[in-house]
Design a protein around this motif. Sequence first.
Motif, PDB file in Angstrom:
ATOM      1  N   ALA A  84       0.796  -1.229  -0.135  1.00 18.00           N
ATOM      2  CA  ALA A  84       0.150  -0.123   0.080  1.00 18.00           C
ATOM      3  C   ALA A  84       0.783   1.338  -0.060  1.00 18.00           C
ATOM      4  N   LEU A  85       0.428   2.413  -0.310  1.00 17.69           N
ATOM      5  CA  LEU A  85       1.009   3.726  -0.503  1.00 17.69           C
ATOM      6  C   LEU A  85       1.494   4.124   1.132  1.00 17.69           C
ATOM      7  N   ASP A  86       0.512   3.832   2.213  1.00 18.96           N
ATOM      8  CA  ASP A  86       1.077   4.244   3.227  1.00 18.96           C
ATOM      9  C   ASP A  86       1.987   3.092   4.033  1.00 18.96           C
ATOM     10  N   THR A  87       2.916   2.713   3.463  1.00 17.39           N
ATOM     11  CA  THR A  87       3.955   1.772   4.097  1.00 17.39           C
ATOM     12  C   THR A  87       5.195   2.147   3.834  1.00 17.39           C
ATOM     13  N   PRO A  88       6.395   1.854   4.546  1.00 16.85           N
ATOM     14  CA  PRO A  88       7.573   2.410   4.158  1.00 16.85           C
ATOM     15  C   PRO A  88       8.042   2.454   2.848  1.00 16.85           C
ATOM     16  N   LYS A  89       7.860   1.112   2.123  1.00 14.80           N
ATOM     17  CA  LYS A  89       8.260   1.192   0.574  1.00 14.80           C
ATOM     18  C   LYS A  89       7.183   2.007  -0.234  1.00 14.80           C
ATOM     19  N   GLY A  90       6.215   2.077   0.259  1.00 18.22           N
ATOM     20  CA  GLY A  90       5.031   3.047  -0.563  1.00 18.22           C
ATOM     21  C   GLY A  90       5.457   4.181  -0.415  1.00 18.22           C
ATOM     22  N   GLN A  91       5.933   4.890   0.606  1.00 18.08           N
ATOM     23  CA  GLN A  91       6.250   6.176   1.020  1.00 18.08           C
ATOM     24  C   GLN A  91       7.276   6.732   0.218  1.00 18.08           C
ATOM     25  N   ALA A  92       8.449   5.605   0.207  1.00 24.37           N
ATOM     26  CA  ALA A  92       9.656   5.875  -0.189  1.00 24.37           C
ATOM     27  C   ALA A  92       9.661   5.925  -1.793  1.00 24.37           C
ATOM     28  N   ALA A  93       8.883   5.182  -2.386  1.00 22.42           N
ATOM     29  CA  ALA A  93       8.691   5.074  -3.608  1.00 22.42           C
ATOM     30  C   ALA A  93       7.983   6.340  -4.085  1.00 22.42           C
ATOM     31  N   GLU A  94       7.272   6.890  -3.391  1.00 22.61           N
ATOM     32  CA  GLU A  94       6.475   8.259  -3.783  1.00 22.61           C
ATOM     33  C   GLU A  94       7.492   9.325  -3.615  1.00 22.61           C
ATOM     34  N   LEU A  95       8.452   9.360  -2.643  1.00 24.03           N
ATOM     35  CA  LEU A  95       9.366  10.231  -2.512  1.00 24.03           C
ATOM     36  C   LEU A  95      10.151  10.292  -3.655  1.00 24.03           C
ATOM     37  N   LEU A 110      17.413   8.837  -5.556  1.00 21.19           N
ATOM     38  CA  LEU A 110      17.181   7.444  -4.691  1.00 21.19           C
ATOM     39  C   LEU A 110      17.900   7.302  -3.582  1.00 21.19           C
ATOM     40  N   ALA A 111      18.987   7.985  -3.302  1.00 24.08           N
ATOM     41  CA  ALA A 111      19.696   8.453  -1.985  1.00 24.08           C
ATOM     42  C   ALA A 111      18.823   8.825  -1.029  1.00 24.08           C
ATOM     43  N   GLU A 112      18.164   9.885  -1.494  1.00 30.28           N
ATOM     44  CA  GLU A 112      17.039  10.626  -0.297  1.00 30.28           C
ATOM     45  C   GLU A 112      16.025   9.768  -0.199  1.00 30.28           C
ATOM     46  N   ALA A 113      15.417   8.834  -1.134  1.00 29.79           N
ATOM     47  CA  ALA A 113      14.442   7.934  -0.963  1.00 29.79           C
ATOM     48  C   ALA A 113      14.781   6.891  -0.020  1.00 29.79           C
ATOM     49  N   THR A 114      16.081   6.454  -0.132  1.00 26.87           N
ATOM     50  CA  THR A 114      16.513   5.431   0.749  1.00 26.87           C
ATOM     51  C   THR A 114      16.740   5.812   2.164  1.00 26.87           C
ATOM     52  N   GLN A 115      17.132   6.886   2.249  1.00 27.32           N
ATOM     53  CA  GLN A 115      17.350   7.759   3.620  1.00 27.32           C
ATOM     54  C   GLN A 115      15.969   7.738   4.229  1.00 27.32           C
ATOM     55  N   HIS A 116      15.030   7.983   3.658  1.00 26.16           N
ATOM     56  CA  HIS A 116      13.662   8.214   4.161  1.00 26.16           C
ATOM     57  C   HIS A 116      13.149   6.828   4.383  1.00 26.16           C
ATOM     58  N   ARG A 145      11.032  13.551  -6.219  1.00 21.07           N
ATOM     59  CA  ARG A 145      12.571  13.861  -6.304  1.00 21.07           C
ATOM     60  C   ARG A 145      12.940  13.970  -8.000  1.00 21.07           C
ATOM     61  N   ALA A 146      12.426  12.637  -8.258  1.00 21.70           N
ATOM     62  CA  ALA A 146      13.215  12.358  -9.628  1.00 21.70           C
ATOM     63  C   ALA A 146      12.733  13.391 -10.750  1.00 21.70           C
ATOM     64  N   GLY A 147      11.459  13.649 -10.434  1.00 30.31           N
ATOM     65  CA  GLY A 147      11.060  14.749 -11.384  1.00 30.31           C
ATOM     66  C   GLY A 147      11.564  16.187 -11.316  1.00 30.31           C
ATOM     67  N   ILE A 178      19.825  -6.790 -14.291  1.00 28.72           N
ATOM     68  CA  ILE A 178      19.255  -6.172 -13.223  1.00 28.72           C
ATOM     69  C   ILE A 178      20.387  -5.510 -12.462  1.00 28.72           C
ATOM     70  N   LEU A 179      20.114  -4.091 -12.312  1.00 30.48           N
ATOM     71  CA  LEU A 179      20.970  -3.300 -11.553  1.00 30.48           C
ATOM     72  C   LEU A 179      20.297  -3.389 -10.125  1.00 30.48           C
ATOM     73  N   GLY A 180      21.200  -3.778  -9.151  1.00 30.39           N
ATOM     74  CA  GLY A 180      21.043  -3.496  -7.524  1.00 30.39           C
ATOM     75  C   GLY A 180      21.228  -2.171  -7.184  1.00 30.39           C
ATOM     76  N   LEU A 181      20.454  -1.332  -6.929  1.00 32.46           N
ATOM     77  CA  LEU A 181      20.858   0.091  -6.515  1.00 32.46           C
ATOM     78  C   LEU A 181      20.614   0.535  -4.916  1.00 32.46           C
ATOM     79  N   ALA A 182      19.779  -0.286  -4.352  1.00 32.47           N
ATOM     80  CA  ALA A 182      19.892   0.149  -2.732  1.00 32.47           C
ATOM     81  C   ALA A 182      19.182  -0.855  -2.131  1.00 32.47           C
ATOM     82  N   TYR A 183      19.108  -0.845  -0.858  1.00 31.61           N
ATOM     83  CA  TYR A 183      18.239  -1.582   0.061  1.00 31.61           C
ATOM     84  C   TYR A 183      17.313  -0.592   0.949  1.00 31.61           C
ATOM     85  N   TRP A 184      16.204  -1.101   1.170  1.00 35.24           N
ATOM     86  CA  TRP A 184      15.280  -0.400   1.860  1.00 35.24           C
ATOM     87  C   TRP A 184      14.644  -1.319   3.170  1.00 35.24           C
ATOM     88  N   ASP A 185      14.490  -0.696   4.041  1.00 36.41           N
ATOM     89  CA  ASP A 185      14.087  -1.590   5.090  1.00 36.41           C
ATOM     90  C   ASP A 185      12.408  -1.651   5.261  1.00 36.41           C
TER      91      ASP A 185
END
Length: 337
Positions: free
Chosen positions: A33-44, A258-264, A48-50, A136-143
């Motif tokens: 869902a959007l209101d999960t850590p992954k959902g929020q980070a993808a949204e950020l 992505l670095a900002e989204a990962t921190q978030h 930011r990419a835009g 596939i490129l592995g770019l980051a780990y999200w909790d």
Amino acid sequence: MRRLAPLLLAALALPGTARAQRPIVLRFSHVVALDTPKGQAAELFRRRAGELTGGKVRVEVHPGGQLYKDNEEIEALQLGAVQMLAPSLSKFGVLGMREFEAFDLPFLFDDYGELRRVVDGPVGRALLQKLEPRGILGLAYWDNGFKSFSANVPLRRPEDFRGLRMRIQASGVLDAQMRALGAVPQVLPFPDVYGALAAGVVDGTENPISNLYTQRMHEVQKHLTLTRHGYLGYAVIANKRFWEALPAEVRRALHQALAEATQHANRIARQANDEALLAVRRAGTTQVHEPTREERARLLRALLPVHRAAEERVGKDLVRAIYAATGFDPEQRAPAP
Ligand code: LMR
């Protein structure tokens, strides 16, 4: 594969061939869902990419498995029908890679600090590099966080699991974990879990609480035991051909977003799970149990044999390297009764 066909055509328009004035469209698909850590980070990341590319890249986030469910999404990424994903580390077996399943070993990490020492160190980097030959490129780990067991019966002792049909992600280590408890593991895509629990197709499952709550599983699970017995996190991955065809300055901007989204993601994960637990308690549909020391120790003793058995599957050297990074010692973690 049938579901992949229409998007495959769109995917043939790689960024290098896109008309200059049109934004490059980057589809980012996920199953939560959007209101999960992954959902929020993808949204950020989307926002930011835009901003950082001055509108040259338009990220379209497709949450909730709208486009693709668990195994489909990795295939879709390889085919270029979507360009980015953040599957849980338990789901890379579909690529013939069992190594990521090491993260599923029960009671492996005591806290997020131990986990970070693994993913941010040489072990984490080497695992991401292994994805490249698969396009596939592995770019980051999200909790996300630490999982707890739920069912319609209280799950306090290993014998409480006997014969229960427990939904798992498609991971051999999770399969072994459930079998070690005498349960019957059932692999199901994440978007189907609520329905399967509601219909009684499966009896229980394991989740970080934010996933349990945002899928409303608490409405169909009378008991939740805060075992925090395993970690659930994500590898953020991209289609290699797409990423490498991007203009260098666009790629730099996306790395920054992505670095900002990962921190978030990693900052909000713990809080999201704490808040979800409060919400589950408030909803009053699920009895929440905090295991006693003795109950936890018994579960641990039942589950530690899974480590030894998994060495063959995920690689003994890898398991040892993770132990070395975290200081894990099976004897200390599960002292004899
Ligand atoms: C699950 O299938 O339980 C999780 O991987 C879902 C997710 O992406 O957090």
